[in-house]
Structure formats: C-alpha cells, structure tokens
Design a protein around this motif. Structure first.
Motif, PDB file in Angstrom:
ATOM      1  N   LEU A  12       0.931  -1.250  -0.038  1.00 31.94           N
ATOM      2  CA  LEU A  12       0.047  -0.239  -0.017  1.00 31.94           C
ATOM      3  C   LEU A  12       0.902   1.193  -0.047  1.00 31.94           C
ATOM      4  CD1 LEU A  12      -2.745  -1.063   2.514  1.00 31.94           C
ATOM      5  CD2 LEU A  12      -3.213  -0.567   0.186  1.00 31.94           C
ATOM      6  N   ALA A  13       2.035   1.351   0.656  1.00 30.72           N
ATOM      7  CA  ALA A  13       2.824   2.234   0.804  1.00 30.72           C
ATOM      8  C   ALA A  13       3.717   2.451  -0.560  1.00 30.72           C
ATOM      9  CB  ALA A  13       4.113   2.207   1.671  1.00 30.72           C
ATOM     10  N   LEU A  14       3.715   1.657  -1.493  1.00 30.72           N
ATOM     11  CA  LEU A  14       4.083   1.650  -2.873  1.00 30.72           C
ATOM     12  C   LEU A  14       3.167   2.423  -3.770  1.00 30.72           C
ATOM     13  CD1 LEU A  14       5.909  -1.641  -3.882  1.00 30.72           C
ATOM     14  CD2 LEU A  14       6.738   0.390  -2.877  1.00 30.72           C
ATOM     15  N   VAL A  15       1.616   2.310  -3.551  1.00 32.13           N
ATOM     16  CA  VAL A  15       0.856   2.980  -4.094  1.00 32.13           C
ATOM     17  C   VAL A  15       0.885   4.444  -3.792  1.00 32.13           C
ATOM     18  CG1 VAL A  15      -1.829   3.238  -4.527  1.00 32.13           C
ATOM     19  CG2 VAL A  15      -0.868   1.080  -4.345  1.00 32.13           C
ATOM     20  N   PHE A  16       0.886   4.778  -2.524  1.00 30.87           N
ATOM     21  CA  PHE A  16       1.133   5.990  -1.646  1.00 30.87           C
ATOM     22  C   PHE A  16       2.163   6.760  -2.444  1.00 30.87           C
ATOM     23  CE2 PHE A  16       3.028   8.665   1.724  1.00 30.87           C
ATOM     24  CZ  PHE A  16       1.664   9.461   1.886  1.00 30.87           C
ATOM     25  N   THR A  17       3.454   6.055  -2.589  1.00 35.67           N
ATOM     26  CA  THR A  17       4.636   6.586  -3.093  1.00 35.67           C
ATOM     27  C   THR A  17       4.483   6.943  -4.526  1.00 35.67           C
ATOM     28  OG1 THR A  17       5.905   5.514  -1.493  1.00 35.67           O
ATOM     29  CG2 THR A  17       7.037   6.349  -3.297  1.00 35.67           C
ATOM     30  N   ALA A  18       3.887   6.278  -5.419  1.00 32.85           N
ATOM     31  CA  ALA A  18       3.573   6.293  -6.679  1.00 32.85           C
ATOM     32  C   ALA A  18       2.854   7.516  -7.037  1.00 32.85           C
ATOM     33  CB  ALA A  18       2.965   5.141  -7.441  1.00 32.85           C
ATOM     34  N   VAL A  19       1.583   7.885  -6.360  1.00 29.98           N
ATOM     35  CA  VAL A  19       0.660   8.706  -6.699  1.00 29.98           C
ATOM     36  C   VAL A  19       1.461  10.118  -6.192  1.00 29.98           C
ATOM     37  CG1 VAL A  19      -1.735   9.614  -5.886  1.00 29.98           C
ATOM     38  CG2 VAL A  19      -1.544   7.330  -6.275  1.00 29.98           C
ATOM     39  N   LEU A  61      -2.710  20.438  -9.140  1.00 30.09           N
ATOM     40  CA  LEU A  61      -2.839  19.093  -8.264  1.00 30.09           C
ATOM     41  C   LEU A  61      -4.175  18.546  -8.755  1.00 30.09           C
ATOM     42  CD1 LEU A  61      -1.191  19.839  -5.051  1.00 30.09           C
ATOM     43  CD2 LEU A  61      -0.402  18.010  -6.555  1.00 30.09           C
ATOM     44  N   PRO A  62      -4.105  17.559  -9.680  1.00 33.84           N
ATOM     45  CA  PRO A  62      -5.448  17.021 -10.240  1.00 33.84           C
ATOM     46  C   PRO A  62      -6.282  16.519  -9.022  1.00 33.84           C
ATOM     47  CG  PRO A  62      -3.585  16.562 -11.744  1.00 33.84           C
ATOM     48  CD  PRO A  62      -3.036  17.060 -10.477  1.00 33.84           C
ATOM     49  N   ASP A  63      -7.638  16.536  -9.108  1.00 29.80           N
ATOM     50  CA  ASP A  63      -8.334  15.896  -8.165  1.00 29.80           C
ATOM     51  C   ASP A  63      -8.398  14.484  -8.421  1.00 29.80           C
ATOM     52  OD1 ASP A  63      -9.143  18.247  -6.989  1.00 29.80           O
ATOM     53  OD2 ASP A  63     -11.291  18.382  -8.065  1.00 29.80           O
ATOM     54  N   GLN A  64      -8.195  14.063  -9.706  1.00 29.47           N
ATOM     55  CA  GLN A  64      -8.199  12.827 -10.055  1.00 29.47           C
ATOM     56  C   GLN A  64      -7.133  11.895  -9.323  1.00 29.47           C
ATOM     57  OE1 GLN A  64      -8.607  15.160 -12.145  1.00 29.47           O
ATOM     58  NE2 GLN A  64     -10.263  14.613 -13.244  1.00 29.47           N
ATOM     59  N   LEU A  65      -6.199  12.520  -8.806  1.00 27.55           N
ATOM     60  CA  LEU A  65      -4.954  11.886  -7.766  1.00 27.55           C
ATOM     61  C   LEU A  65      -5.319  12.207  -6.406  1.00 27.55           C
ATOM     62  CD1 LEU A  65      -1.856  12.486  -9.962  1.00 27.55           C
ATOM     63  CD2 LEU A  65      -3.000  10.522 -10.058  1.00 27.55           C
ATOM     64  N   THR A  66      -5.566  13.632  -6.064  1.00 31.35           N
ATOM     65  CA  THR A  66      -5.610  13.912  -4.597  1.00 31.35           C
ATOM     66  C   THR A  66      -6.851  13.032  -3.991  1.00 31.35           C
ATOM     67  OG1 THR A  66      -6.637  15.880  -5.177  1.00 31.35           O
ATOM     68  CG2 THR A  66      -4.217  15.961  -4.906  1.00 31.35           C
ATOM     69  N   LEU A  67      -8.136  13.212  -4.402  1.00 25.24           N
ATOM     70  CA  LEU A  67      -9.170  12.539  -4.062  1.00 25.24           C
ATOM     71  C   LEU A  67      -9.052  11.217  -3.794  1.00 25.24           C
ATOM     72  CD1 LEU A  67     -11.929  14.858  -5.338  1.00 25.24           C
ATOM     73  CD2 LEU A  67     -10.613  15.153  -3.133  1.00 25.24           C
ATOM     74  N   PRO A  68      -8.903  10.279  -4.858  1.00 26.73           N
ATOM     75  CA  PRO A  68      -8.826   9.099  -4.625  1.00 26.73           C
ATOM     76  C   PRO A  68      -7.615   8.485  -3.598  1.00 26.73           C
ATOM     77  CG  PRO A  68      -8.825   9.195  -6.996  1.00 26.73           C
ATOM     78  CD  PRO A  68      -8.896  10.741  -6.260  1.00 26.73           C
ATOM     79  N   LEU A  69      -6.662   9.288  -3.580  1.00 28.74           N
ATOM     80  CA  LEU A  69      -5.576   9.304  -2.447  1.00 28.74           C
ATOM     81  C   LEU A  69      -6.229   9.194  -1.110  1.00 28.74           C
ATOM     82  CD1 LEU A  69      -2.522   8.392  -1.912  1.00 28.74           C
ATOM     83  CD2 LEU A  69      -2.082  10.947  -1.937  1.00 28.74           C
ATOM     84  N   LEU A  70      -6.907  10.534  -0.893  1.00 29.12           N
ATOM     85  CA  LEU A  70      -7.612  10.780   0.281  1.00 29.12           C
ATOM     86  C   LEU A  70      -8.689   9.515   0.780  1.00 29.12           C
ATOM     87  CD1 LEU A  70      -9.271  14.246   1.249  1.00 29.12           C
ATOM     88  CD2 LEU A  70     -10.119  11.797   1.939  1.00 29.12           C
ATOM     89  N   TRP A  71      -9.528   9.267   0.012  1.00 32.25           N
ATOM     90  CA  TRP A  71     -10.561   7.971   0.290  1.00 32.25           C
ATOM     91  C   TRP A  71      -9.612   6.726   0.454  1.00 32.25           C
ATOM     92  CZ3 TRP A  71     -14.476   9.992   2.162  1.00 32.25           C
ATOM     93  CH2 TRP A  71     -15.049  11.014   1.448  1.00 32.25           C
ATOM     94  N   LEU A  72      -8.623   6.339  -0.108  1.00 28.49           N
ATOM     95  CA  LEU A  72      -7.747   5.184  -0.085  1.00 28.49           C
ATOM     96  C   LEU A  72      -7.407   5.120   1.377  1.00 28.49           C
ATOM     97  CD1 LEU A  72      -6.929   2.536  -0.959  1.00 28.49           C
ATOM     98  CD2 LEU A  72      -5.067   3.646  -2.243  1.00 28.49           C
ATOM     99  N   GLY A  73      -6.688   6.391   1.698  1.00 26.56           N
ATOM    100  CA  GLY A  73      -6.292   6.503   3.078  1.00 26.56           C
ATOM    101  C   GLY A  73      -7.103   6.119   4.215  1.00 26.56           C
ATOM    102  N   LEU A  74      -8.366   6.681   4.073  1.00 27.88           N
ATOM    103  CA  LEU A  74      -9.270   6.456   5.054  1.00 27.88           C
ATOM    104  C   LEU A  74      -9.497   4.970   5.186  1.00 27.88           C
ATOM    105  CD1 LEU A  74     -11.672   9.673   4.712  1.00 27.88           C
ATOM    106  CD2 LEU A  74     -10.083   8.826   6.454  1.00 27.88           C
TER     107      LEU A  74
END
Length: 287
Positions: free
Chosen positions: A133-140, A154-167
């Motif tokens: 999971l940390a590799l996904v975090f790093t790549a994004v 900073l595209p929403d297409q990257l930041t928002l999925p990263l936010l929801w995935l973090g939760l």
C-alpha cells in the motif's frame, strides 16, 4: 534498519522492488505528461457543452494508453526497445534517434527516483500489505508532485482517490487508527484553507491552490493528524529554501508562484518512512 530489513526480506526482494519501481516510474512519466492534457480536453468539451457550441473538428483518442509515445518534435513513434527505463536514455545519449532533439532529463529522473523510493519503502516497511500500500502512496505522490511542478496543478483525479484510499486502508489501523485518519483528513484540509483565506485577507492575493488543501488532507488520512505538524514544517522549510535560492541564484520573479505540492509530497513520504523519528526530533515532549 534498511540493511536489517533487507536481509530479512531476502536477497531478491529489494532488487525486484527496484526493477518494479523503474517500470512504474516509466508509467508515471506518461501520467505526468498526459493527465494535464486529458483534463484540459475534458474542460474544453464541458465548455462547448455549456455554451452549446461545436468543437473545431474531431481529435484523435488521447489518454494514458493511446496514441503511442512519440517524439514531440518529429512525431516519430518510440519503439519498444527505445522505451526501456533509464537504459534507453543512456543508449540514445538523451536524443531522439529520428531528429536529434534532446530528451528531457525528467524521464530517467522520475524512473530512478521511483525505483529508489520503492526500494527504501520495501526495505523499511517490508513486503506485506502495508509495504505494498505504501508503494501505491509513493507512486501517486510522485505523479502529483511531477504534475504540480510542471503545471502548478494538483488534479482531483489523484488527490481525492488518495484521500479516500487513506481512510479505507486505516480502517484496520494499517498506518494509524481510523479516528486519527479522519481527524487528519479534516485538519489537513482545514489548516491550509485557513492559511489561504487569512493570506488573501491580508494581501489580497491567493497564496496557494485548492489542490494543496486536498493533498494535505490525503496525507492526514494516510498518516493521521499527528503527522501534520511535521509535514507542514518540512514542506514549508524546504519550499522557503528553494524559493529563496531561485530568487537569488536565477533571478526568479518573486511574484511567480512556486508549486507547494512537491514539497508536501516529499514531506509526506518522509513522514511515512521516518514519521516517528521526525516527531521525536521536532516534538521531544510528544504531541
């Protein structure tokens, strides 16, 4: 610690992480180059739909897969053997074989950076669910930082999925407990939102973009609210040093905005790997 963890993983894990990082880095170069263009075309289509006008002719398909990668100068398609991470750049001596145009150093730099961060991530966190999971975090984070550095977007297409995935990944407490993740997401957004509006009230200018709010919210969702002070301190310190250096050494106009996203991304990754050590360094009495 990296050497000890690497030994526990076996002699194969870290080299494979490095090779995987090179391949992912090559794909991230595509994301960095193409996603802003894709978004711009989407915005144009939406504008034509709102204005009820027709676009000027049909465009060829353009996404992360098509068209094939090609030289922006002579439009020569890049062959498979010319697209091997780092090695192709060295073999071609950094030039297009068709027209001799220089190939940007961004491409091997992103590939090498991704490989290095993947090796360090697996070396410290291990080859388990948290490490993957940390590799996904790093790549994004690499993709978001690269796009922001090039376009101040900073595209929403990257930041928002990263936010929801973090939760989601913190429901079982992978990196922090769920309560800290939720508070971290809310506080991450709110603190930069307050700074943004306070700065605008004082100066009449906008000091950062809304994408920065969402990226810090995503970092808070992954790492918890406890990591936010360290992330902000590191990002602000490095950003200030780089900004002053650009003004002094390159004569950069101080009114030209400097993207904050790359510094947030770098600080967030450092907090992922060395968060406890950084917290102890900055806040020896604890939070």
């Amino acid at each position: 610690m990296l050497a000890e963890t690497g030994a526990q993983l076996g002699s194969w894990a870290l080299p494979i992480a490095g090779v995987f990082g090179l391949l992912i880095g090559s794909f991230l170069n595509v994301v960095i180059a193409r996603l802003p263009v894709m978004l711009e075309r989407d915005w144009e289509r939406e504008a034509h739909a709102i204005l009820e006008t027709e676009p000027a002719g049909e465009r060829e398909r353009f996404d992360l897969i098509r068209p094939r990668s090609r030289c922006p100068q002579c439009q020569r398609p890049i062959r498979a053997l010319e697209n091997v991470p780092i090695l192709s750049f060295l073999f071609l001596r950094g030039r297009c074989p068709g027209c001799g145009t220089r190939i940007s150093w961004q491409y091997p730099a992103v590939e090498a950076l991704t490989a290095l961060l993947f090796v360090v991530t697996i070396g410290y966190l291990g080859l388990d669910a948290a490490g993957l999971l940390a590799l996904v975090f790093t790549a994004v984070l690499i993709a978001a930082a690269g796009i922001d550095a090039r376009t101040t977007l900073l595209p929403d297409q990257l930041t928002l999925p990263l936010l929801w995935l973090g939760l989601l990944v913190n429901i079982p407490g992978t990196f922090t407990d769920l309560q800290s993740a939720v508070i971290g997401a809310a506080a991450g957004y709110l603190v930069l939102w307050l700074i943004f509006h306070g700065f605008r009230l004082l100066t009449g200018k906008e000091g950062m973009g809304f994408g920065d709010f969402k990226l810090l919210a995503a970092l808070g969702a992954w790492l918890g609210w406890q990591a936010l002070p360290v992330i902000l301190l590191l990002a602000s310190l490095v950003g200030a040093v780089v900004g002053i250096a650009l003004i002094l050494l390159r004569g950069r106009d101080r009114n030209i905005p400097i993207p904050f996203g790359p510094y947030l991304a770098a600080a967030g990754w450092l907090a992922l790997i060395w968060g406890d050590e950084l917290l102890a360094l900055y806040f020896p009495q604890g939070l």
